[in-house]
Design an enzyme around this catalytic site. Structure first.
Site, mmCIF file in Angstrom:
data_model
loop_
_atom_site.group_PDB
_atom_site.id
_atom_site.type_symbol
_atom_site.label_atom_id
_atom_site.label_comp_id
_atom_site.label_asym_id
_atom_site.label_seq_id
_atom_site.Cartn_x
_atom_site.Cartn_y
_atom_site.Cartn_z
ATOM 1 C CG ASP A 51 90.985 69.521 68.214
ATOM 2 O OD1 ASP A 51 89.615 71.105 68.583
ATOM 3 O OD2 ASP A 51 91.164 69.220 68.633
ATOM 4 C CE1 TYR A 56 95.689 67.066 73.283
ATOM 5 C CE2 TYR A 56 94.675 68.029 70.874
ATOM 6 C CZ TYR A 56 94.539 67.720 72.060
ATOM 7 O OH TYR A 56 93.141 67.353 72.375
ATOM 8 C CE LYS A 85 91.199 70.554 71.703
ATOM 9 N NZ LYS A 85 91.985 69.851 70.766
ATOM 10 C CG HIS A 118 92.724 71.088 76.578
ATOM 11 N ND1 HIS A 118 93.364 70.900 76.566
ATOM 12 C CD2 HIS A 118 91.387 69.959 76.663
ATOM 13 C CE1 HIS A 118 94.057 69.803 75.758
ATOM 14 N NE2 HIS A 118 92.663 69.404 76.354
HETATM 15 N N1 LIG Z 1 88.773 68.864 74.510
HETATM 16 C C1 LIG Z 1 89.356 67.425 74.665
HETATM 17 O O1 LIG Z 1 89.536 67.428 76.108
HETATM 18 C C2 LIG Z 1 89.990 66.322 73.738
HETATM 19 C C3 LIG Z 1 89.836 65.131 74.041
HETATM 20 C C4 LIG Z 1 90.597 63.939 73.314
HETATM 21 C C5 LIG Z 1 90.630 63.959 71.649
HETATM 22 N N2 LIG Z 1 90.405 65.525 71.904
HETATM 23 C C6 LIG Z 1 90.753 65.905 69.996
HETATM 24 O O2 LIG Z 1 89.727 64.749 69.883
HETATM 25 C C7 LIG Z 1 90.853 64.255 68.237
HETATM 26 C C8 LIG Z 1 89.845 62.530 67.739
HETATM 27 O O3 LIG Z 1 89.750 62.337 69.680
HETATM 28 P P1 LIG Z 1 90.796 60.885 69.863
HETATM 29 O O4 LIG Z 1 92.242 61.029 69.472
HETATM 30 O O5 LIG Z 1 90.054 59.896 71.232
HETATM 31 O O6 LIG Z 1 90.473 59.809 68.569
HETATM 32 P P2 LIG Z 1 89.388 59.368 67.998
HETATM 33 O O7 LIG Z 1 88.671 60.417 66.504
HETATM 34 O O8 LIG Z 1 87.916 58.427 68.500
HETATM 35 O O9 LIG Z 1 90.690 57.950 66.926
HETATM 36 C C9 LIG Z 1 90.841 56.997 67.313
HETATM 37 C C10 LIG Z 1 91.597 55.808 66.746
HETATM 38 O O10 LIG Z 1 90.727 55.313 66.214
HETATM 39 C C11 LIG Z 1 91.416 55.233 64.953
HETATM 40 N N3 LIG Z 1 90.586 55.082 64.002
HETATM 41 C C12 LIG Z 1 90.980 56.472 63.099
HETATM 42 N N4 LIG Z 1 90.241 56.521 61.650
HETATM 43 C C13 LIG Z 1 89.665 55.075 62.105
HETATM 44 C C14 LIG Z 1 88.544 54.010 60.791
HETATM 45 N N5 LIG Z 1 88.317 55.073 59.488
HETATM 46 N N6 LIG Z 1 88.561 52.907 61.381
HETATM 47 C C15 LIG Z 1 89.311 52.286 62.160
HETATM 48 N N7 LIG Z 1 90.399 53.303 63.156
HETATM 49 C C16 LIG Z 1 90.519 54.768 63.280
HETATM 50 C C17 LIG Z 1 93.148 55.987 64.985
HETATM 51 O O11 LIG Z 1 93.909 55.170 64.849
HETATM 52 P P3 LIG Z 1 95.150 55.674 63.529
HETATM 53 O O12 LIG Z 1 96.090 56.814 64.035
HETATM 54 O O13 LIG Z 1 95.952 54.380 64.096
HETATM 55 O O14 LIG Z 1 93.938 55.715 62.620
HETATM 56 C C18 LIG Z 1 92.952 57.281 66.970
HETATM 57 O O15 LIG Z 1 93.420 56.375 67.213
HETATM 58 C C19 LIG Z 1 91.701 64.432 68.730
HETATM 59 O O16 LIG Z 1 93.167 63.857 67.813
HETATM 60 C C20 LIG Z 1 91.917 65.632 69.732
HETATM 61 O O17 LIG Z 1 92.213 66.696 68.929
HETATM 62 C C21 LIG Z 1 90.145 66.567 72.403
#
Ligand SMILES: NC(=O)c1ccc[n+]([C@@H]2O[C@H](COP(=O)([O-])OP(=O)(O)OC[C@H]3O[C@@H](n4cnc5c(N)ncnc54)[C@H](OP(=O)(O)O)[C@@H]3O)[C@@H](O)[C@H]2O)c1
Length: 324
Positions: A51, A56, A85, A118
């Site tokens: 994704d 980004y 996106k 997006h």
């Molecule tokens: N469409 C939209 O508007 C939108 C908005 C937000 C996000 N997204 C997409 O969704 C993706 C994921 O969402 P998000 O970026 O908000 O983050 P997320 O997947 O909720 O992860 C949050 C944090 O959790 C940590 N983490 C990951 N695996 C873990 C585990 N097993 N145990 C403990 N901590 C863990 C990571 O840090 P570390 O890197 O240090 O492991 C990461 O910074 C984004 O990267 C993006 O591709 C889309």
């Protein structure tokens, strides 16, 4: 290679989307090279759904990583499901195809698997990702999203993307697209914030009834980016119920949060740039939450949104004023 059907969902246009995706977003403080390195690890451990987004600003690094993994024989192009996106400054219909072509050029790919809007809130066109006025306010725009959608349909017809969809749409905005006179293709998905504290049960039910896949972002509780998320927001992976269920299954709270989504028919994204956690996040297909676990996690819902995007709250397209 045929898609692994047990780990993919069939989209309403016939293509398959892997139910677990790798998130590539990180804030500007993180070097962009980290996204490329993490993408290579993700492909090595088994992630096939990546994704990404123009906004980004790491599509060159992520694209290079994917091309390296194809060149070394780990995957073929058709094994990868890549999402990009359409950023808010490109929602005017004439800007849509050039925006996708720009992403493809950065990526070094001929097509993407999925191209999604997006955000439903347009911003002033131009090179700035967040165009601001003299007082520092983000400058918004007015665009008919049905016109934007028609431009996405043309990108699909041109073969630049296999599928098209949306992100951060509420059910009324989805309905507007579905009811558009002359609609050629339905959105295949709506990618939204979704986790036990905001489980989106009503939006999920609506999407299922329309054969639209709900894709969950911030499923691990978000990156708590201080630019978008308030400091005192609850820590999802510290939740006592999530922790207790994880302990019972000898898993991590993160694995439980991801598995929860897959079991309720949601495609889930997980961002990590840490090798150990990237591996851990892929190990969610060899255990099962019980109906009681699922019910207990459902019970954590409190309609709490990490990223509220309040700067757009007065815009008619602001999606989060609706209940769902
Ligand atoms: N469409 C939209 O508007 C939108 C908005 C937000 C996000 N997204 C997409 O969704 C993706 C994921 O969402 P998000 O970026 O908000 O983050 P997320 O997947 O909720 O992860 C949050 C944090 O959790 C940590 N983490 C990951 N695996 C873990 C585990 N097993 N145990 C403990 N901590 C863990 C990571 O840090 P570390 O890197 O240090 O492991 C990461 O910074 C984004 O990267 C993006 O591709 C889309």
């Amino acid at each position: 290679m045929a898609p692994n059907h047990s780990r993919s969902v069939k989209l309403n246009d016939g293509y398959f989307m892997p139910v677990l995706g790798f998130g590539t977003y990180a804030s500007d403080e993180v070097p962009k090279s980290k996204a490329g390195e993490a993408t290579k690890v993700a492909v090595d451990v088994g992630f096939r759904h990546i994704d990404a987004a123009y906004a980004y600003q790491n599509e060159e690094e992520v694209g290079k990583a994917l091309r390296e993994k194809m060149a070394d024989g780990t995957v073929k192009r058709e094994d990868i499901f890549y999402t990009t996106k359409l950023w808010n400054t490109f929602l005017r219909p004439e800007l849509v195809r050039p925006a996708l072509e720009r992403s493809l050029k950065k990526l070094g790919l001929d097509y993407v698997d999925l191209f999604i809007i997006h955000w439903p809130v347009p911003m002033k066109p131009g090179e700035d990702l967040l165009p601001k006025d003299a007082s520092g306010q983000i400058i918004l725009d007015t665009v008919d999203l049905c016109d934007t959608w028609e431009a996405l349909e043309k990108c699909k017809d041109a073969g630049l993307t296999k599928s098209i969809g949306v992100s951060n749409f509420n059910h009324k905005q989805l309905e507007m697209i579905l009811n558009k006179p002359g609609l050629k293709y339905k959105p295949v998905c709506n990618q939204v914030e979704c986790h036990p504290y905001l489980n989106q049960s009503k939006l999920l039910e609506f999407c299922k009834s329309k054969d639209i896949v709900l894709v969950a972002y911030s499923a691990l509780g978000s990156q708590r980016d201080p630019n978008w998320v308030e400091k005192d927001s609850p820590y999802l992976l510290e939740d006592p119920i999530v922790k207790a269920i994880a302990k019972k299954h000898n898993r991590s709270p993160g694995q439980v949060a991801l598995r929860y989504q897959v079991q309720r028919g949601v495609v889930v994204l997980a961002k990590s740039f840490n090798e150990k956690r990237i591996k851990e996040n892929f190990q969610i297909f060899d255990f099962e939450l019980t109906p009681e676990d699922m019910k207990a996690i459902d019970g954590l819902n409190r309609n709490f949104r990490y990223a509220k995007l309040l700067f757009a709250a007065d815009h008619p397209n602001y999606p989060f004023s609706e209940e769902y």
